[in-house]
Design an enzyme around this catalytic site. Structure first.
Site, PDB file in Angstrom:
ATOM      1  N   ASP A  43      -1.844   5.222  -5.840  1.00  8.63           N
ATOM      2  CA  ASP A  43      -2.122   4.419  -4.654  1.00  8.63           C
ATOM      3  C   ASP A  43      -2.250   2.942  -4.989  1.00  8.63           C
ATOM      4  OD1 ASP A  43      -2.881   3.457  -2.204  1.00  8.63           O
ATOM      5  OD2 ASP A  43      -4.948   4.097  -2.408  1.00  8.63           O
TER       6      ASP A  43
ATOM      7  N   ASP B 270       0.820  -1.207   0.000  1.00 10.47           N
ATOM      8  CA  ASP B 270       0.000   0.000   0.000  1.00 10.47           C
ATOM      9  C   ASP B 270       0.859   1.266   0.000  1.00 10.47           C
ATOM     10  OD1 ASP B 270      -1.996   1.826   0.232  1.00 10.47           O
ATOM     11  OD2 ASP B 270      -2.618   1.254   2.244  1.00 10.47           O
TER      12      ASP B 270
END
Length: 433
Positions: free
Chosen positions: A288, A92
């Site tokens: 992201d 992440d």
């Protein structure tokens, strides 16, 4: 992360990885998932790993598992503890903190691939800079100076509550040398699963903050502060820390924005459809890897989908509202097997960034924004970020980063990308699996 299938920025769903955290001010949709936050040149998706230099050196290389659909996330294996044990972590770039479900004991934990992490007794004190970095300015209060409490919340409603500890990690440099640093991580003893829950042991936070694994390794002078990933559209891929696994001269670079310092952001973008401007400009954008899908702000999403619907109205595709895989799906006369079957109906997209006097394009072929559902329909992998709390923020998620190397160079404050065959992992003497 975010989103329905998974969103980064600490959102899991298809959200993004926006981590909203008592211990962090980051934020993230639908991973509609978990973390969103806690791009000329060109970037076509055809190419090979010949664009990677394949040199061996002081980088760390990880094998990646997973896919955008139907799994909904990509993960790596990391070994932690004494004795060392393997854990599957969601990679992440939209959040900073790495955490594991933890037997402290656990108040509430969810099903995971491995037994709960048994924490060390090495607590991170409240005044540690890493602890302070997890809280918004002015909100770092030490009720117990001997420990650092954290709480991260994700856009899909999921959360993790716990305490920071330090423990041994095991990594292999690409030159074969073994590395066993002690790093801070979250011992999560109270988890609330979000709407897009996925059965993993925790999150590998790769953001820009001090608590990020990459930042910690860099502060110990063990690697360069560079992280990159190559996510295959066929599933799998690789992740790396360090700067010696690619040829920088072949990478399309743009500067990181000084206005959006919490996230990996090139600043604001202009959206093009079929080579022509949509009139949508000044779109704040972040990258992201915690978001399965790409998100646009409400006006941008509505404008783009209206243009697509007009374009498809004279074609043989029909909307398929009965397919709930994603908000907007179309069906053909017969089921589709892959995006190649349907890409002729869809125009390419591009996001344009201005870096000083230089204009840079992040191109999105149909493969970078469409999926084929298990019903054989084609679905739009671009979602309305306003529906997952992203307001005006626009997020480039996994679906749009497939089949290219994406690099976050914190040393030179730049983001780069180049086409690559992500099924071909760079040569090295050792890899982290």
């Amino acid at each position: 992360m975010m989103g329905k299938e998974r969103v980064g920025l600490v959102l899991a769903l298809v959200l993004m990885s926006f981590v909203i955290s008592t211990s962090s001010s980051d934020e993230q949709q639908l991973r509609w998932r978990k973390s969103l936050f806690s791009t000329a040149t060109t970037s076509s998706s055809s190419s090979s790993s010949s664009l990677l230099s394949n040199r061996v050196g002081s980088s760390l290389l990880f094998q990646v598992q997973g896919n955008v659909y139907p799994t909904g996330y990509y993960n790596v294996t990391v070994h932690v503890g004494q004795p060392l044990k393997p854990y599957f972590l969601d990679l992440d770039t939209g959040s900073d903190l790495t955490w594991l479900q933890c037997d402290a004991p656990c108040v509430q934990c969810v099903e995971a691939p491995h037994p709960l992490y048994r924490p060390s007794n090495d607590l991170v004190p409240c005044e540690d800079p890493i602890c302070a970095s997890l809280h918004a300015p002015g909100q770092h209060k030490c009720e117990d100076p001997t420990q650092c409490d954290y709480e991260v919340e994700y856009a899909d409603g999921g959360s993790s509550l716990g305490v920071l500890v330090k423990d041994a990690f095991a990594f292999n440099y690409t030159n074969g040398q073994r590395l066993n640093p002690r790093l801070a991580l979250g011992c999560g003893y109270d988890q609330v699963p979000g709407a897009s829950y996925h059965p993993l042991d925790g999150i590998l936070g790769l953001g820009k903050g001090k608590s990020s694994i990459v930042s910690q390794l860099h502060s110990q002078k063990l690697i360069r502060n560079v992280v990159g990933h190559c996510l295959s559209g066929r599933g799998g891929g690789f992740l790396f820390f360090g700067d010696d696994l690619y040829d920088s001269s072949r990478v399309v670079w743009t500067s990181m924005s000084s206005d959006y310092t919490k996230y990996y952001s090139p600043g604001v973008a202009e959206l093009f459809f079929g080579g022509k401007t949509t009139g949508l400009k000044n779109l704040p954008l972040v990258f992201d890897s915690g978001s399965s899908y790409t998100y646009l702000s409400r006006v941008a999403y509505q404008t783009l989908t209206s243009m697509m619907k007009r374009e498809l109205s004279a074609k043989s595709l029909k909307e398929a509202p009965e397919d709930w895989t994603l908000p907007l799906c179309w069906k053909g006369k017969r089921p589709f097997k892959n995006v190649r079957d349907v890409k002729k109906y869809f125009k390419p997209l591009a996001l344009s960034f201005t870096d000083g006097k230089t204009r840079t394009l992040f191109e999105l072929t149909p493969e970078a924004y469409l999926i084929i559902s298990n019903r054989g329909n084609v679905c739009l992998g671009i979602l309305n970020g306003a529906e997952v709390g992203l307001q005006d923020l626009n997020v480039i998620g996994d679906v749009s980063m497939q089949d290219r190397v994406v690099i976050y160079d914190n040393e030179k404050q730049r983001i780069g990308w180049m086409p690559a065959n992500c099924d071909r992992i760079p040569k090295s003497k050792a890899m982290n699996t």
